[in-house]
Design an enzyme around this catalytic site. Structure first.
Site, PDB file in Angstrom:
ATOM      1  N   SER A   1       0.846  -1.205   0.000  1.00 36.10           N
ATOM      2  CA  SER A   1       0.000   0.000   0.000  1.00 36.10           C
ATOM      3  C   SER A   1       0.872   1.243   0.000  1.00 36.10           C
ATOM      4  CB  SER A   1      -0.884   0.020   1.239  1.00 36.10           C
ATOM      5  OG  SER A   1      -1.504   1.300   1.367  1.00 36.10           O
TER       6      SER A   1
ATOM      7  N   TYR B   1      -3.043  -0.851  10.030  1.00 37.30           N
ATOM      8  CA  TYR B   1      -3.088  -1.426   8.678  1.00 37.30           C
ATOM      9  C   TYR B   1      -1.765  -1.181   7.945  1.00 37.30           C
ATOM     10  CZ  TYR B   1      -4.254  -1.415   3.661  1.00 37.30           C
ATOM     11  OH  TYR B   1      -4.253  -1.614   2.304  1.00 37.30           O
TER      12      TYR B   1
HETATM   13  P1  NDP Z   1     -11.631  -5.625  -1.370  1.00 37.91           P
HETATM   14  O1  NDP Z   1     -12.122  -5.351   0.012  1.00 37.91           O
HETATM   15  O2  NDP Z   1     -12.383  -5.084  -2.526  1.00 37.91           O
HETATM   16  O3  NDP Z   1     -11.529  -7.229  -1.557  1.00 37.91           O
HETATM   17  C1  NDP Z   1     -10.840  -7.956  -0.598  1.00 37.91           C
HETATM   18  C2  NDP Z   1     -10.701  -9.379  -1.081  1.00 37.91           C
HETATM   19  O4  NDP Z   1      -9.962 -10.106  -0.094  1.00 37.91           O
HETATM   20  C3  NDP Z   1     -12.035 -10.086  -1.235  1.00 37.91           C
HETATM   21  O5  NDP Z   1     -11.953 -11.022  -2.290  1.00 37.91           O
HETATM   22  C4  NDP Z   1     -12.198 -10.809   0.091  1.00 37.91           C
HETATM   23  O6  NDP Z   1     -12.989 -11.982  -0.041  1.00 37.91           O
HETATM   24  C5  NDP Z   1     -10.740 -11.179   0.404  1.00 37.91           C
HETATM   25  N1  NDP Z   1     -10.529 -11.310   1.839  1.00 37.91           N
HETATM   26  C6  NDP Z   1     -10.631 -10.349   2.784  1.00 37.91           C
HETATM   27  N2  NDP Z   1     -10.424 -10.872   3.997  1.00 37.91           N
HETATM   28  C7  NDP Z   1     -10.165 -12.191   3.806  1.00 37.91           C
HETATM   29  C8  NDP Z   1      -9.881 -13.279   4.680  1.00 37.91           C
HETATM   30  N3  NDP Z   1      -9.820 -13.135   6.007  1.00 37.91           N
HETATM   31  N4  NDP Z   1      -9.688 -14.487   4.138  1.00 37.91           N
HETATM   32  C9  NDP Z   1      -9.746 -14.664   2.795  1.00 37.91           C
HETATM   33  N5  NDP Z   1     -10.030 -13.693   1.926  1.00 37.91           N
HETATM   34  C10 NDP Z   1     -10.238 -12.466   2.429  1.00 37.91           C
HETATM   35  O7  NDP Z   1     -10.101  -5.202  -1.401  1.00 37.91           O
HETATM   36  P2  NDP Z   1      -9.291  -4.237  -2.398  1.00 37.91           P
HETATM   37  O8  NDP Z   1      -9.434  -4.717  -3.779  1.00 37.91           O
HETATM   38  O9  NDP Z   1      -9.617  -2.833  -2.060  1.00 37.91           O
HETATM   39  O10 NDP Z   1      -7.796  -4.484  -1.890  1.00 37.91           O
HETATM   40  C11 NDP Z   1      -7.001  -5.539  -2.378  1.00 37.91           C
HETATM   41  C12 NDP Z   1      -5.608  -5.385  -1.777  1.00 37.91           C
HETATM   42  O11 NDP Z   1      -5.094  -4.106  -2.124  1.00 37.91           O
HETATM   43  C13 NDP Z   1      -5.597  -5.439  -0.251  1.00 37.91           C
HETATM   44  O12 NDP Z   1      -4.438  -6.105   0.183  1.00 37.91           O
HETATM   45  C14 NDP Z   1      -5.552  -3.981   0.160  1.00 37.91           C
HETATM   46  O13 NDP Z   1      -4.959  -3.816   1.413  1.00 37.91           O
HETATM   47  C15 NDP Z   1      -4.704  -3.409  -0.961  1.00 37.91           C
HETATM   48  N6  NDP Z   1      -4.893  -1.974  -1.170  1.00 37.91           N
HETATM   49  C16 NDP Z   1      -6.119  -1.477  -1.556  1.00 37.91           C
HETATM   50  C17 NDP Z   1      -6.294  -0.121  -1.758  1.00 37.91           C
HETATM   51  C18 NDP Z   1      -7.605   0.463  -2.199  1.00 37.91           C
HETATM   52  O14 NDP Z   1      -7.730   1.704  -2.205  1.00 37.91           O
HETATM   53  N7  NDP Z   1      -8.602  -0.338  -2.598  1.00 37.91           N
HETATM   54  C19 NDP Z   1      -5.177   0.817  -1.557  1.00 37.91           C
HETATM   55  C20 NDP Z   1      -3.940   0.189  -1.184  1.00 37.91           C
HETATM   56  C21 NDP Z   1      -3.823  -1.148  -0.997  1.00 37.91           C
HETATM   57  P3  NDP Z   1     -14.116 -12.344   1.081  1.00 37.91           P
HETATM   58  O15 NDP Z   1     -15.090 -11.208   1.096  1.00 37.91           O
HETATM   59  O16 NDP Z   1     -14.683 -13.622   0.614  1.00 37.91           O
HETATM   60  O17 NDP Z   1     -13.373 -12.467   2.377  1.00 37.91           O
END
Ligand code: NDP
Length: 253
Positions: free
Chosen positions: A147, A160
């Site tokens: 991030s 985070y």
């Molecule tokens: P989303 O919240 O849109 O999606 C998260 C995904 O991770 C879902 O598929 C969810 O599936 C899965 N997930 C979450 N928790 C778990 C768990 N405990 N076990 C298994 N699967 C899990 O995330 P983003 O697309 O926004 O983010 C993706 C990555 O990018 C993350 O690592 C985030 O930290 C990083 N990021 C995002 C930013 C943003 O602005 N969007 C900025 C910087 C970094 P399910 O619901 O089934 O658990």
């Protein structure tokens, strides 16, 4: 022929958001993609359906990360799916994308919230990579989604951001460890990226968030997915142990 034809990939957390766009992009390049989620099975099925509609190959894998036995459960399904389709359990590309955000003021973070953030965002990627060492061939790829918050301060996300700092350390040290096998390990650092969450339906909030990027817009998931696809390709063979900023110039503001 795509740049990843004949390769296999696991994208954790690809039922929606950046992971979904990444899974679709890697499949477009020809990879067989394991689409992972924990509870969002309809979302994962939809990602698989989208890939298949475009003529790509994919299957869904469900396993909650951050709980006891998580890596074992995921690899049980992953290896079954890979063997059914390729005859082997070889995994060429691991994308550690699944993550949870914090959004809590520093003085309000509880030990339970802190532990959960680290369990999902840092511990799970560490042990997924450790387990994947058996499946990754020489020349494999590991891409960890970090991030931009590891590079600039937002106190609401301190816990985070700490987990993402840990991800960058995973990248650095494993890049050296896996160099002799020509496996590259890199971090990608998105900025604010429209992942379909309700806040991105609010024009005022979006306008505010857009100000962070020098391009004056929020990121789209494909902006990040394209960077991941590059790192997964042979074109990126000389890049390892690095942090690729994919924040639309957020750090330049
Ligand atoms: P989303 O919240 O849109 O999606 C998260 C995904 O991770 C879902 O598929 C969810 O599936 C899965 N997930 C979450 N928790 C778990 C768990 N405990 N076990 C298994 N699967 C899990 O995330 P983003 O697309 O926004 O983010 C993706 C990555 O990018 C993350 O690592 C985030 O930290 C990083 N990021 C995002 C930013 C943003 O602005 N969007 C900025 C910087 C970094 P399910 O619901 O089934 O658990």
């Amino acid at each position: 022929m795509g740049k990843l034809t004949g390769r296999t990939a696991l994208v954790t957390g690809s039922s929606r958001g950046i992971g979904r766009a990444t899974a679709i992009r890697l499949a477009r390049e020809g990879a067989l993609v394991a689409v992972h989620c924990s509870r969002d099975i309809p979302g994962a099925d939809d990602t698989v359906a989208t890939i298949e509609k475009e003529g790509g190959r994919s299957f869904a894998v469900a396993a909650e990360l951050g709980v006891s036995g998580d890596v074992h459960a995921l690899f049980l399904e992953l290896e079954r799916g890979l063997k059914e389709r390729t005859g082997t359990a070889t995994l060429d590309i691991l994308v550690n994308n699944a993550g949870v955000m914090g959004g809590v003021a520093p003085e309000d973070v509880t030990p339970e919230q802190f532990d959960h953030l680290f369990a999902v965002n840092a511990k799970a990627p560490f042990f997924l990579l450790q387990r994947a060492l058996r499946n990754l061939p020489d020349g494999g790829r590991v891409i960890n989604i970090s991030s931009g918050l590891t590079r600039f301060a937002n106190p609401q996300e301190v816990a985070y951001a700490m987990t993402k700092g840990a991800i960058d350390q995973l990248t650095l040290h494993y890049a050296k460890y896996l160099g002799p096998r020509n496996i590259t390990v890199n971090s990608v650092g998105p900025g604010i990226t429209d992942n379909g969450a309700p806040v991105f339906d609010n024009p005022e909030a979006v306008a505010e968030m857009a100000r962070y990027s020098v391009f004056e817009r929020v990121g789209e998931t494909k902006d990040v997915a394209d960077v991941v696809a590059f790192l997964a390709s042979d074109d990126a063979r000389w890049i390892t142990g690095s942090y690729l900023d994919a924040s639309g110039g957020t750090l330049l503001r």
